[in-house]
Design a protein around this motif. Sequence first.
Motif: not given
Lengths: 170, 154
Positions: A32-35, A58-63, A144-150
Amino acid sequence: MADLRSAPPPEVGEADHVRGLAGDPLVIEYADYECPYCAQTDLLLRDLAVRRVFRHFPVPSKHPRARVLAAAAEAAALQGRFWEMHDALFADQSRIDDPHLWERARRLHLDLDRFERDRRSEAVAERVAGDFRSGVRAGVVTTPTLFVEGKLHAAVPGPELLEHLIGGAG
Amino acid sequence: MIEAGTPAPDFMLPDQDGNEVSLESLRGQTIVLAFYPLDFSPVCTDQLNVYQEILPELERAGARLYGVSVDSAFAHKAFQRELGISIPLLADFHPKGDVARRFGVFNEERGISQRALVLIGPEGIVDWSHVSPSPLEIPGANLIFDALEYAAAA
């Protein structure tokens, strides 16, 4: 409700924003660009030889501006300048009001009227919501959450993950 | 942790506005209780923010979501306002953690609830329950939809 049941993050598709070389390790990113942690992650990944896929969470209640910023990046994408807008948004998270978006659009030589229309359009909102839904299904709860090799990695990548990515490239 | 198939223990707790909410009064509806450690703690903030985003889909699926922690109704009110969320928050404040204890998710050592999800069917029977292995681990909203789907199919 069916579309929120668990499923792995979708494979890289036509609609995805992809950066990097095909042979490099794949990182699917929900952010999310505001995070601020997402901006930090962006800096860390920028220097690595990885193939990045960016999806909106995007989670508007946070950002409160998160959804607006995601839509701005998508509107730029419709004029072929997604990553340029992406970089411009992360480069200055303190300037995220509408006039700041117009300024970025001008600097990127976007058609401003079209940018304005597109970023408020149903299609763009649905594009962003689609990314969010796929993230929820894959178990994303924080950015952020990243997925690497699943495998899911929540939060800013630590030294172990970064080393793994560097190793994978070598 | 309370097991699926057992009747949910009845409770009566005030929400953030001081309205008493009891399981009895919610009979006939599908309820999701999201137990979490504390208001204003950073991880919970993420959890409820994301759950807020899925409220419309939850409602469409016929389920009502309640947050539950040991904080007081006044703290809940402030927390709700701080996050800008509309998820009702129940105060398991007095006797402290009593409801969490009856659902088997109270952490006696730390005096707070574990992070847990409980799906209660319209008849008041627990359809599904999940407790996070660590308070830092937030259960994804996908689990709630998996459980709703499973309960609907059962």
